[in-house]
Design an enzyme around this catalytic site. Structure first.
Site, short mmCIF file in Angstrom:
data_model
loop_
_atom_site.label_atom_id
_atom_site.label_comp_id
_atom_site.label_asym_id
_atom_site.label_seq_id
_atom_site.Cartn_x
_atom_site.Cartn_y
_atom_site.Cartn_z
N GLY A 1 6.81 7.00 -6.96
CA GLY A 1 7.87 7.87 -6.47
C GLY A 1 8.37 7.23 -5.18
O GLY A 1 7.57 6.66 -4.44
N ASP B 1 6.11 -0.82 -13.96
CA ASP B 1 5.27 -1.50 -12.97
C ASP B 1 6.04 -2.65 -12.33
O ASP B 1 6.46 -3.59 -13.01
CB ASP B 1 3.99 -2.01 -13.63
CG ASP B 1 2.99 -2.45 -12.58
OD1 ASP B 1 3.29 -3.39 -11.81
OD2 ASP B 1 1.91 -1.86 -12.51
N ARG C 1 -3.53 18.32 0.78
CA ARG C 1 -2.14 17.92 0.60
C ARG C 1 -1.47 18.99 -0.27
O ARG C 1 -1.92 19.29 -1.36
CB ARG C 1 -2.08 16.59 -0.12
CG ARG C 1 -0.65 16.17 -0.35
CD ARG C 1 -0.53 14.93 -1.16
NE ARG C 1 0.88 14.57 -1.23
CZ ARG C 1 1.37 13.74 -2.12
NH1 ARG C 1 0.59 13.17 -2.99
NH2 ARG C 1 2.65 13.47 -2.12
N LYS D 1 -8.38 13.82 -5.85
CA LYS D 1 -8.53 12.61 -5.06
C LYS D 1 -9.13 13.04 -3.72
O LYS D 1 -8.64 14.02 -3.14
CB LYS D 1 -7.13 12.03 -4.81
CG LYS D 1 -6.99 10.55 -4.94
CD LYS D 1 -5.49 10.28 -4.79
CE LYS D 1 -5.15 8.85 -4.75
NZ LYS D 1 -3.69 8.67 -4.64
N GLU E 1 5.19 -2.22 0.73
CA GLU E 1 4.20 -3.03 1.46
C GLU E 1 3.95 -4.38 0.79
O GLU E 1 3.64 -5.36 1.46
CB GLU E 1 2.86 -2.28 1.51
CG GLU E 1 2.88 -1.07 2.39
CD GLU E 1 1.71 -0.13 2.13
OE1 GLU E 1 0.64 -0.60 1.71
OE2 GLU E 1 1.87 1.08 2.35
N GLU F 1 -1.52 8.15 3.99
CA GLU F 1 -1.29 9.60 4.00
C GLU F 1 -2.58 10.38 4.22
O GLU F 1 -2.58 11.39 4.92
CB GLU F 1 -0.64 10.01 2.67
CG GLU F 1 0.82 9.56 2.59
CD GLU F 1 1.39 9.57 1.18
OE1 GLU F 1 1.00 8.71 0.38
OE2 GLU F 1 2.22 10.44 0.89
N ASN G 1 -6.60 15.94 -2.41
CA ASN G 1 -5.28 15.89 -3.03
C ASN G 1 -5.49 16.24 -4.51
O ASN G 1 -5.94 15.40 -5.29
CB ASN G 1 -4.70 14.48 -2.87
CG ASN G 1 -3.30 14.35 -3.43
OD1 ASN G 1 -2.77 15.29 -4.05
ND2 ASN G 1 -2.70 13.19 -3.24
N ARG H 1 11.62 7.82 -12.82
CA ARG H 1 12.63 8.84 -12.49
C ARG H 1 13.98 8.18 -12.20
O ARG H 1 14.02 7.13 -11.56
CB ARG H 1 12.20 9.63 -11.25
CG ARG H 1 11.03 10.54 -11.50
CD ARG H 1 10.57 11.21 -10.22
NE ARG H 1 9.16 10.99 -10.01
CZ ARG H 1 8.52 11.18 -8.86
NH1 ARG H 1 9.17 11.62 -7.81
NH2 ARG H 1 7.23 10.94 -8.76
N HIS I 1 9.86 4.63 1.81
CA HIS I 1 8.58 4.79 1.09
C HIS I 1 8.84 4.44 -0.37
O HIS I 1 9.45 5.22 -1.10
CB HIS I 1 8.08 6.23 1.25
CG HIS I 1 6.81 6.51 0.50
ND1 HIS I 1 5.60 6.68 1.12
CD2 HIS I 1 6.57 6.63 -0.84
CE1 HIS I 1 4.67 6.90 0.21
NE2 HIS I 1 5.24 6.87 -0.99
N LEU I 2 8.42 3.25 -0.77
CA LEU I 2 8.71 2.76 -2.12
C LEU I 2 7.41 2.63 -2.90
O LEU I 2 6.68 1.65 -2.75
CB LEU I 2 9.43 1.40 -2.05
CG LEU I 2 10.64 1.31 -1.10
CD1 LEU I 2 11.19 -0.12 -1.08
CD2 LEU I 2 11.72 2.30 -1.51
N HIS J 1 7.30 13.27 0.56
CA HIS J 1 6.64 12.13 1.21
C HIS J 1 6.65 12.28 2.74
O HIS J 1 6.57 11.29 3.47
CB HIS J 1 7.35 10.79 0.88
CG HIS J 1 7.26 10.38 -0.54
ND1 HIS J 1 8.34 9.86 -1.24
CD2 HIS J 1 6.23 10.38 -1.42
CE1 HIS J 1 7.98 9.57 -2.46
NE2 HIS J 1 6.71 9.88 -2.62
P1 ADP Z 1 2.20 6.14 -5.89
O1 ADP Z 1 3.58 6.67 -5.71
O2 ADP Z 1 1.63 6.41 -7.25
O3 ADP Z 1 1.25 6.43 -4.74
P2 ADP Z 1 2.04 3.37 -4.95
O4 ADP Z 1 2.50 3.60 -3.57
O5 ADP Z 1 0.62 3.00 -5.16
O6 ADP Z 1 2.41 4.55 -5.92
O7 ADP Z 1 2.96 2.22 -5.58
C1 ADP Z 1 2.84 1.82 -6.91
C2 ADP Z 1 3.85 0.73 -7.18
O8 ADP Z 1 3.60 -0.37 -6.31
C3 ADP Z 1 3.78 0.18 -8.61
O9 ADP Z 1 5.09 0.07 -9.15
C4 ADP Z 1 3.21 -1.21 -8.41
O10 ADP Z 1 3.65 -2.11 -9.39
C5 ADP Z 1 3.76 -1.57 -7.05
N1 ADP Z 1 3.03 -2.70 -6.47
C6 ADP Z 1 1.73 -2.75 -6.11
N2 ADP Z 1 1.41 -4.01 -5.72
C7 ADP Z 1 2.53 -4.76 -5.83
C8 ADP Z 1 2.86 -6.12 -5.59
N3 ADP Z 1 1.95 -6.97 -5.15
N4 ADP Z 1 4.13 -6.53 -5.81
C9 ADP Z 1 5.04 -5.68 -6.28
N5 ADP Z 1 4.81 -4.37 -6.54
C10 ADP Z 1 3.57 -3.92 -6.32
#
Ligand code: ADP
Length: 395
Positions: A209, A280, A88, A14, A331, A382, A7, A238, A205-206, A177
């Site tokens: 992005g 975050d 990817r 990555k 998740e 992924e 990726n 965003r 997918h949260l 995604h």
């Molecule tokens: P990317 O789109 O960069 O792949 P990820 O799927 O890794 O992102 O998600 C990153 C987001 O997940 C960040 O906003 C992070 O704060 C949030 N996150 C990770 N662990 C937790 C948690 N335990 N509780 C709440 N949010 C979390």
């Protein structure tokens, strides 16, 4: 067969090396700050972690370092053990409805779509070219973020613009995604004990992005991201859906340039902009728990937008077997899942708060027994999905 999954970003690579079909990860890592004075390579195998700190001039040098590490005895004795490389690729436009083995025509098509994904397709393309140079005999496969959504019907992918803008400029909803939505849809079907072709799902997918897909009989029929990954949900930085006239207004009233508006919407908005504190989610949830009003405001907008789309996609699908939460926030955040699903019995949704609080890192149904629409938490993967697709084609 050993499959290398790549990726490539503008200054990063990555990677993960899989043993297929078992799906075991033999090595993984990240090359960062390519082209900058101080580059870095983090590499991990079952034997442990290794970090290289050195200048890495370009992607070719970065990938060469990765291949040398992989074939230095652990996990591979020889570079020829790599059976295929899966890449990817973010934007395949309308040209690709599935994963493909890369040839000159595929390379040309990825290049053609640079205009639609100027930040992503150039480094993806570069990664393929570099991998072809270093591993010339190995089949290279492209897995597109857009491919899963190519089953969307016209009424879902067209915007309300003059039709000629679709015909001439290919302005339409593409969605992203896709690899993740497809993977969790497949896992959801397994969890529900039904063939995927009979499942109607809303996959959320949260991550940094974020996007939601409406999946009907296993196929994507709508999704929140559009021509670009800016549309839809409120994300880390965003803005997601806004009235497009806001941009005309800011240009006229404040003299903002196209580049300034682009930066505003992509980098300064979303949770960062709304909270004025952070993008975050962990930090914002901690602050919300302490009663910090800026964090509460941002989280309310974030959860409301997800809830609204779940309602919209329920109407689009007619019947929903399950809502699926995945990626970093989906998740891990029991707060977001609880807030989004609160008082949704009208949609057949009722989650068990204890199960919701203990859902991290596993595939689990967090619904109450009587709920007619199940709510599932499914960790996405992924890279594994790319490895599986690559293995399928490389055979
Ligand atoms: P990317 O789109 O960069 O792949 P990820 O799927 O890794 O992102 O998600 C990153 C987001 O997940 C960040 O906003 C992070 O704060 C949030 N996150 C990770 N662990 C937790 C948690 N335990 N509780 C709440 N949010 C979390």
């Amino acid at each position: 067969m050993k499959i290398l999954v790549l990726n490539c970003g503008s200054s990063s690579i990555k990677y993960q090396l899989f043993d297929m079909p078992a799906g075991d990860v033999l090595a993984k890592g990240l090359v960062q700050r390519i082209g900058e004075p101080e580059g870095k390579l983090d590499h991990q195998t079952s034997a442990g972690k290794k970090t290289l700190n050195q200048r890495i001039a370009d992607h070719a040098e970065g990938l060469k370092l990765v291949i040398d590490l992989l074939s230095s005895g652990d996990p591979l004795k020889d570079v020829n053990e790599i059976g295929a490389v899966g890449h990817r690729v973010v934007h395949g436009g309308e040209a690709f409805t599935d994963t493909v083995v890369i040839d000159d025509a595929v390379l040309a098509a990825i290049e053609e779509h640079i205009a639609l994904a100027p930040l992503h397709n150039p480094p993806n393309l570069l990664g393929i070219q570099v991998a072809q140079q270093i591993l010339p005999k190995v089949p290279q496969v492209a897995v597109f973020d857009t491919a899963f959504h190519q089953t969307m019907p016209q009424h879902a992918y067209l915007y309300g613009l003059p039709y000629s803008y679709y015909q001439d400029e290919r302005i339409r909803r593409y969605g992203f995604h896709g690899t993740s939505h497809k993977y969790v849809a497949g896992r959801a079907a397994a969890l529900l004990g039904k063939p995927l072709e009979e499942c109607n799902l809303i996959t959320c997918h949260l991550g940094n992005g974020s996007s939601i897909a409406a999946v009907q009989n296993g196929k994507s029929v709508d999704t929140t991201m559009g021509l670009t990954p800016l549309e839809g949900l409120v994300m880390g930085t965003r803005c997601g859906d806004i009235d497009p006239a806001i941009l005309f207004h800011l240009a006229r009233a404040k003299g903002m340039s196209i580049d300034q508006l682009d930066t505003l919407c992509n980098k300064k908005s979303g949770m960062l902009g709304l909270s004025t504190i952070s993008n975050d989610m962990r930090e914002l949830e901690d602050l919300e728990a302490q009663g910090q009003p800026d964090a509460t405001r941002a989280l309310e907008v974030y959860c409301y937008r997800i809830r609204k789309y779940i309602g919209a996609y329920t109407a689009a699908l007619g019947r929903v077997d399950a809502v699926v939460f995945t990626a970093g926030v989906g998740e891990n955040s029991d707060y977001v899942r609880k807030t989004v699903c609160k008082d949704l019995s009208v949609l057949g949704i009722a989650i068990d708060l204890d199960k919701n609080g203990n859902a991290r890192g596993k595939e689990i149904d967090i619904s109450q027994p009587q709920a007619t629409t199940r709510v599932l938490v499914i960790p996405t993967n992924e890279e594994k999905a790319i490895a599986a697709d690559t293995f399928r084609l490389a055979q």
